[in-house]
Design a protein around this motif. Structure first.
Motif, short mmCIF file in Angstrom:
data_model
loop_
_atom_site.label_atom_id
_atom_site.label_comp_id
_atom_site.label_asym_id
_atom_site.label_seq_id
_atom_site.Cartn_x
_atom_site.Cartn_y
_atom_site.Cartn_z
N HIS A 1 0.87 -1.46 -0.47
CA HIS A 1 -0.20 -0.56 -0.13
C HIS A 1 0.72 1.41 -0.32
CE1 HIS A 1 -3.16 -2.78 0.68
NE2 HIS A 1 -2.79 -3.18 2.04
N GLU A 2 0.46 2.48 -0.66
CA GLU A 2 1.44 3.35 -0.51
C GLU A 2 0.28 4.97 0.20
OE1 GLU A 2 2.82 5.12 -4.49
OE2 GLU A 2 2.03 3.21 -5.30
N ARG B 1 5.56 7.33 0.59
CA ARG B 1 6.29 8.43 -0.65
C ARG B 1 7.02 9.82 0.16
NH1 ARG B 1 4.97 5.98 -5.44
NH2 ARG B 1 6.70 7.39 -5.86
N SER C 1 0.92 -0.79 -6.24
CA SER C 1 0.34 -0.88 -4.56
C SER C 1 -1.47 -1.43 -4.91
CB SER C 1 0.41 -0.12 -4.18
OG SER C 1 -0.06 1.24 -5.46
N ARG D 1 -3.58 3.23 -3.00
CA ARG D 1 -2.91 4.25 -2.55
C ARG D 1 -3.73 5.01 -1.51
NH1 ARG D 1 -0.37 6.72 -8.21
NH2 ARG D 1 1.00 4.88 -7.49
#
Length: 250
Positions: free
Chosen positions: A53-54, A163, A180, A183
């Motif tokens: 996951h992001e 990020r 991913s 997001r």
């Protein structure tokens, strides 16, 4: 086709897509947020374990800190030890504890660049003995994200890529597709004023920008103790208030 008749067809297609995209993934229970307004919008009723996951901040430095706390809250609920890969020495342990992630559960790894951070991140996901693995990275190429996703699938460990942009070009690259499953974007909002001097609970605008086999959404949430998310009072009571106004007008 009428909307009611189309719903079973759409549901069947979504189930087929989930089966095709996650055919090699270990069967794991999802990790719920404990907030129905979020969990019911996610395909598995929560954040899928054994997946990448992001999460990113909406723009400013405070948004980036909120994104890290959002990831910390998820890692805290995952249980077990947590691997956290960093490239900057600005991770604040008391803030992690406030999000529910005790520092004695965290294994910190300091990397010199994205390549090293991604390698450590992948090893952590492959290990299989961690509750979660987190990496603060700027660049996430498609090939690297696929390797991370496969590693997470094999071990069942939840992976969070936080990020952090160093340059404007990194932020532009962050919009590129990756492997991913979800997001997220987190933006800080003003807290509610208190009747006495002090600072109210933090509020975030939480956006699900991308969700495999699901739909995105945006929701304003309030951050409680141990990183638990809740709806702000004004939002949570909206249907009740609407009913009161309706009765008053009759």
């Amino acid at each position: 086709m009428p909307e009611q008749a189309a719903r079973p067809v759409i549901a069947a297609l979504r189930e087929r897509i989930r089966h095709l995209e996650g055919a090699g993934r270990r069967a794991c229970a999802a990790l719920p947020f404990g907030l129905a307004e979020i969990d019911r919008r996610l395909p598995e009723g929560g954040l899928a374990r054994g997946c990448l996951h992001e999460v990113a901040g909406g723009g400013g430095a405070t948004d980036g800190a909120a994104a890290a706390l959002f990831a910390a809250g998820i890692a805290a609920r995952a249980g077990g030890k947590v691997l956290w890969c960093v490239m900057r020495r600005d991770l604040f342990a008391p803030a992690l504890a406030q999000a529910g992630l005790s520092p004695d559960r965290v294994i910190f790894v300091e990397a010199c660049d994205d390549k090293t951070a991604l390698a450590c991140f992948e090893e952590g996901l492959r290990h299989g003995g961690l509750g979660a693995a987190v990496a603060e990275i700027a660049r996430l190429p498609m090939t690297a994200s696929r390797r991370l996703q496969l590693a997470a699938e094999r071990s069942g460990t939840i992976g969070m890529a936080v990020r952090r942009w160093r340059r404007a070009t990194d932020a532009a690259e962050g919009a590129q597709p990756t492997a991913s499953v979800t997001r997220w974007r987190v933006s800080v909002r003003p807290s509610a004023p208190l009747p006495v001097p002090g600072i109210g609970r933090p509020r975030w605008l939480l956006e699900l920008v991308r969700c495999r086999a699901g739909e995105g959404f945006a929701l304003e949430v309030e951050v409680g103790d141990a990183g638990r998310l809740a709806l702000p009072a004004a939002v949570a009571d909206r249907p009740v208030q609407a009913e009161i106004r309706l009765r008053a007008s009759v």
